[in-house]
Every structure is written in C-alpha cells, then in structure tokens.
Design a protein around this motif. Structure first.
Motif, PDB file in Angstrom:
ATOM      1  N   ARG A   1       0.710   4.114  -2.885  1.00 52.36           N
ATOM      2  CA  ARG A   1       0.498   5.535  -2.552  1.00 52.36           C
ATOM      3  C   ARG A   1       1.529   6.437  -3.211  1.00 52.36           C
ATOM      4  NH1 ARG A   1      -0.788   5.098   3.900  1.00 52.36           N
ATOM      5  NH2 ARG A   1      -3.046   5.051   3.710  1.00 52.36           N
TER       6      ARG A   1
ATOM      7  N   ARG B   1       0.819  -1.214   0.000  1.00 50.91           N
ATOM      8  CA  ARG B   1       0.000   0.000   0.000  1.00 50.91           C
ATOM      9  C   ARG B   1       0.851   1.261   0.000  1.00 50.91           C
ATOM     10  NH1 ARG B   1      -2.936  -0.156   5.937  1.00 50.91           N
ATOM     11  NH2 ARG B   1      -1.038   0.108   7.146  1.00 50.91           N
ATOM     12  N   GLU B   2       2.002   1.235   0.640  1.00 56.12           N
ATOM     13  CA  GLU B   2       2.885   2.405   0.618  1.00 56.12           C
ATOM     14  C   GLU B   2       3.493   2.601  -0.767  1.00 56.12           C
ATOM     15  OE1 GLU B   2       2.684   4.525   3.056  1.00 56.12           O
ATOM     16  OE2 GLU B   2       1.356   3.052   3.984  1.00 56.12           O
TER      17      GLU B   2
END
Length: 154
Positions: A96, A92-93
């Motif tokens: 992002r 998810r990082e």
C-alpha cells in the motif's frame, strides 16, 4: 482482534439500493437530487439511502477515474506475487505504501497476490518491480504481464 470489513456480512440490497449504486458508479459527482430523480424517489429518501450505504460500507469512498496515459503513466503491468506463508498482513501494508501500485488483490490459484502497477515508462516500471517488489522479504516470486491497452468495462 478487530475483524476486517471484508469478513463482515454484506447488508441486503434492494432494487432501489442497486439503482442508486448504478447512478453513483456512472457519475460519482451526481447530486443527491439528480440521483433521486434518476431512481424515482424523493431527495430525502435518496439521502437516507446513500447515508445507509455509506455507513454499512457498501459505498466506501467517492473517487475520480483518471486516464493513466493522459496523467503521464504510459506503462502498466499486472504483477503476480507468490508470497511467504503468513506474511500477507505485513506485506499488504508495504504494498500500500508504493504509489505506483493502483490495485492489490489477494487471490487463490497458482499465485497469491495480483497487483496493477502503473509507471511513467518501462524504466520506471522495471525499477518498481525489480528494486522494490522483488527486494521485499515476504515475496518469493513475481511474474509480470504488460498491459498494451486499457479498456473501461462500464
């Protein structure tokens, strides 16, 4: 370990809170005075309610709504991902950090993640999907659904 804000209990909202949220959703630039008048409460009461909604995370940020086509993002797609088990937090990082990704949702079903990807054109969109997403070690499979028309639900 700190808990993710999505796991915390939601505060109780009453009719006034919901009315304030509706006003701010319709016009995030509305002044506190305008919100108070629309909801039929005092300015001080509106200010304290908005502050509480912000402190509790119900209001997480104020933002502008951009027309993607007019902003030069003429190609959009929903991209679904199947991801390697236990890779979500790291993945998810990485997701992002990709500016073309405008929304990320972890979901249940036949895939694990759905993304809204916006790009200048189909060549750019293809680069994001093939060169960036499909090369990430935690991603096992992708499926792309082109967006032909965006409609505002509100």
């Amino acid at each position: 370990m700190a808990r993710d804000t999505t796991e915390q209990a939601a505060p109780r909202l009453d009719d006034i809170d919901r009315a304030i949220l509706a006003e701010l959703t319709a016009n995030g630039r509305a002044s506190v005075t305008a919100v108070a008048e629309a909801v039929h409460i005092s300015r001080a009461h509106a200010y304290s309610r908005i502050a509480k909604l912000t402190e509790t995370g119900v209001l997480s940020r104020f933002t502008a709504v951009v027309d993607p086509v007019k902003a030069g993002l003429r190609s959009s797609a929903y991209v679904t991902l199947k991801v390697r088990q236990h890779s979500w937090r790291e993945l998810r990082e990485q997701l992002r950090a990709i500016p073309e990704i405008h929304h990320i949702a972890l979901v249940g079903g036949s895939f694990d993640v759905i993304l809204l990807v916006r790009a200048e054109d189909n060549v750019h969109l293809r680069q994001v999907i093939f060169d960036q997403l499909q090369s990430m070690p935690g991603i096992l499979d992708t499926q792309t659904f082109l967006v032909f028309e965006d409609l505002d639900a509100t």
